[in-house]
Structure formats: structure tokens, C-alpha cells
Write a protein that holds these residues in place. Structure first.
Motif, PDB file in Angstrom:
ATOM      1  N   THR A  24      -0.755  52.355  -4.675  1.00  0.00           N
ATOM      2  CA  THR A  24      -0.144  51.399  -5.588  1.00  0.00           C
ATOM      3  C   THR A  24       1.146  50.939  -4.936  1.00  0.00           C
ATOM      4  N   LEU A  25       1.676  49.802  -5.355  1.00  0.00           N
ATOM      5  CA  LEU A  25       2.932  49.317  -4.781  1.00  0.00           C
ATOM      6  C   LEU A  25       4.087  49.568  -5.729  1.00  0.00           C
ATOM      7  N   PHE A  26       5.171  50.119  -5.201  1.00  0.00           N
ATOM      8  CA  PHE A  26       6.408  50.366  -5.921  1.00  0.00           C
ATOM      9  C   PHE A  26       7.304  49.161  -5.651  1.00  0.00           C
ATOM     10  N   PRO A  27       7.524  48.284  -6.651  1.00  0.00           N
ATOM     11  CA  PRO A  27       8.310  47.071  -6.390  1.00  0.00           C
ATOM     12  C   PRO A  27       9.810  47.315  -6.545  1.00  0.00           C
ATOM     13  N   TYR A  28      10.584  46.618  -5.754  1.00  0.00           N
ATOM     14  CA  TYR A  28      12.037  46.673  -5.849  1.00  0.00           C
ATOM     15  C   TYR A  28      12.572  45.317  -5.430  1.00  0.00           C
ATOM     16  N   PHE A  67       6.243  46.129   2.652  1.00  0.00           N
ATOM     17  CA  PHE A  67       6.502  44.746   3.042  1.00  0.00           C
ATOM     18  C   PHE A  67       7.574  44.128   2.159  1.00  0.00           C
ATOM     19  N   GLU A  68       8.166  43.063   2.677  1.00  0.00           N
ATOM     20  CA  GLU A  68       9.211  42.313   1.982  1.00  0.00           C
ATOM     21  C   GLU A  68       8.683  40.906   1.753  1.00  0.00           C
ATOM     22  N   LEU A  69       8.935  40.375   0.571  1.00  0.00           N
ATOM     23  CA  LEU A  69       8.501  39.025   0.224  1.00  0.00           C
ATOM     24  C   LEU A  69       9.743  38.165  -0.015  1.00  0.00           C
ATOM     25  N   TYR A  70       9.895  37.161   0.810  1.00  0.00           N
ATOM     26  CA  TYR A  70      11.034  36.248   0.725  1.00  0.00           C
ATOM     27  C   TYR A  70      10.577  34.960   0.044  1.00  0.00           C
ATOM     28  N   PRO A  71      11.302  34.481  -0.986  1.00  0.00           N
ATOM     29  CA  PRO A  71      10.905  33.235  -1.622  1.00  0.00           C
ATOM     30  C   PRO A  71      11.068  32.053  -0.665  1.00  0.00           C
ATOM     31  N   ALA A  72      10.361  30.981  -0.939  1.00  0.00           N
ATOM     32  CA  ALA A  72      10.375  29.805  -0.061  1.00  0.00           C
ATOM     33  C   ALA A  72      11.774  29.219   0.116  1.00  0.00           C
ATOM     34  N   ASP A  73      12.611  29.317  -0.912  1.00  0.00           N
ATOM     35  CA  ASP A  73      13.959  28.740  -0.826  1.00  0.00           C
ATOM     36  C   ASP A  73      15.012  29.783  -0.436  1.00  0.00           C
ATOM     37  N   PHE A  74      14.605  30.874   0.161  1.00  0.00           N
ATOM     38  CA  PHE A  74      15.526  31.957   0.512  1.00  0.00           C
ATOM     39  C   PHE A  74      16.578  31.490   1.503  1.00  0.00           C
ATOM     40  N   GLU A  75      17.824  31.817   1.192  1.00  0.00           N
ATOM     41  CA  GLU A  75      18.952  31.565   2.092  1.00  0.00           C
ATOM     42  C   GLU A  75      19.803  32.818   2.087  1.00  0.00           C
ATOM     43  N   PRO A  76      19.846  33.570   3.182  1.00  0.00           N
ATOM     44  CA  PRO A  76      20.500  34.873   3.195  1.00  0.00           C
ATOM     45  C   PRO A  76      21.991  34.854   2.861  1.00  0.00           C
ATOM     46  N   MET A  77      22.662  33.765   3.071  1.00  0.00           N
ATOM     47  CA  MET A  77      24.097  33.708   2.779  1.00  0.00           C
ATOM     48  C   MET A  77      24.392  33.186   1.376  1.00  0.00           C
ATOM     49  N   ARG A  78      23.361  32.754   0.647  1.00  0.00           N
ATOM     50  CA  ARG A  78      23.576  32.193  -0.690  1.00  0.00           C
ATOM     51  C   ARG A  78      23.616  33.313  -1.725  1.00  0.00           C
ATOM     52  N   LYS A  79      24.685  33.349  -2.490  1.00  0.00           N
ATOM     53  CA  LYS A  79      24.820  34.314  -3.570  1.00  0.00           C
ATOM     54  C   LYS A  79      23.682  34.095  -4.567  1.00  0.00           C
ATOM     55  N   GLY A  80      23.031  35.168  -4.975  1.00  0.00           N
ATOM     56  CA  GLY A  80      21.924  35.062  -5.908  1.00  0.00           C
ATOM     57  C   GLY A  80      20.557  35.015  -5.241  1.00  0.00           C
ATOM     58  N   SER A  81      20.514  34.935  -3.899  1.00  0.00           N
ATOM     59  CA  SER A  81      19.233  35.018  -3.201  1.00  0.00           C
ATOM     60  C   SER A  81      18.661  36.416  -3.404  1.00  0.00           C
ATOM     61  N   TYR A  82      17.357  36.549  -3.290  1.00  0.00           N
ATOM     62  CA  TYR A  82      16.744  37.860  -3.478  1.00  0.00           C
ATOM     63  C   TYR A  82      15.557  38.042  -2.547  1.00  0.00           C
ATOM     64  N   VAL A  83      15.187  39.298  -2.372  1.00  0.00           N
ATOM     65  CA  VAL A  83      14.009  39.691  -1.607  1.00  0.00           C
ATOM     66  C   VAL A  83      13.268  40.712  -2.454  1.00  0.00           C
ATOM     67  N   ASP A  84      11.970  40.549  -2.592  1.00  0.00           N
ATOM     68  CA  ASP A  84      11.137  41.541  -3.275  1.00  0.00           C
ATOM     69  C   ASP A  84      10.586  42.480  -2.213  1.00  0.00           C
ATOM     70  N   MET A  85      10.788  43.771  -2.406  1.00  0.00           N
ATOM     71  CA  MET A  85      10.315  44.777  -1.460  1.00  0.00           C
ATOM     72  C   MET A  85       9.234  45.595  -2.153  1.00  0.00           C
ATOM     73  N   TYR A  86       8.128  45.838  -1.451  1.00  0.00           N
ATOM     74  CA  TYR A  86       7.002  46.586  -2.000  1.00  0.00           C
ATOM     75  C   TYR A  86       6.700  47.777  -1.111  1.00  0.00           C
ATOM     76  N   ILE A  87       6.694  48.955  -1.709  1.00  0.00           N
ATOM     77  CA  ILE A  87       6.473  50.191  -0.974  1.00  0.00           C
ATOM     78  C   ILE A  87       5.181  50.826  -1.489  1.00  0.00           C
ATOM     79  N   PRO A  88       4.203  51.081  -0.627  1.00  0.00           N
ATOM     80  CA  PRO A  88       2.973  51.708  -1.071  1.00  0.00           C
ATOM     81  C   PRO A  88       3.234  53.157  -1.490  1.00  0.00           C
TER      82      PRO A  88
END
Length: 69
Positions: free
Chosen positions: A4-8, A45-66
Motif C-alpha cells: 500500500t502507499l503511505f502518502p505525505y 516516488f514523488e509527484l510534482y504538480p504541473a505548475d510546480f515552482e520550487p521557490m514559490r511559497k505554497g508549492s507542494y510535492v506529494d510523496m508516496y512510500i510503499p
């Protein structure tokens, strides 16, 4: 065996790299052990949204751990 995937989700309030470095020990050393799950022998794995900008406040990354129960 199946896993199963543990989302964060990591929400960025400052530049990406320091926050990702801080998130890893928190996930692997605290959140995952307290969840009652154990990591499964599969890649995370890490899932980056299409509009991801690493320096923009409020950006996020979804991380999934099996995980396994």
C-alpha cells in the motif's frame, strides 16, 4: 507481496532543498514508524504538480512510500 502507499504532502514555505532534507527524516524516522506500517521493498516516488515552482511559497510535492501492514 502487494504493498500500500503511505502518502505525505510537503508544503513549501521556503526553498525546496532544505525542506525536502527536513521532510525525509521526519517521514522515515517519525511518521512512518508511528503509523504502524513498515516500509515495503519497493521504490517510493514523488509527484510534482504541473505548475510546480520550487521557490514559490505554497508549492507542494506529494510523496508516496510503499508500506506493508
Amino acid at each position: 507481496p502487494r504493498s500500500t502507499l503511505f502518502p505525505y504532502t510537503t508544503l513549501f514555505r521556503s526553498p525546496l532543498h532544505p525542506q525536502m532534507q527536513a521532510a525525509m527524516p521526519m517521514i522515515w524516522g517519525d511518521l512512518l514508524p508511528r503509523s504502524g506500517w513498515k516500509s515495503a521493498p519497493a521504490p517510493d516516488f514523488e509527484l510534482y504538480p504541473a505548475d510546480f515552482e520550487p521557490m514559490r511559497k505554497g508549492s507542494y510535492v506529494d510523496m508516496y512510500i510503499p508500506v506493508e501492514a
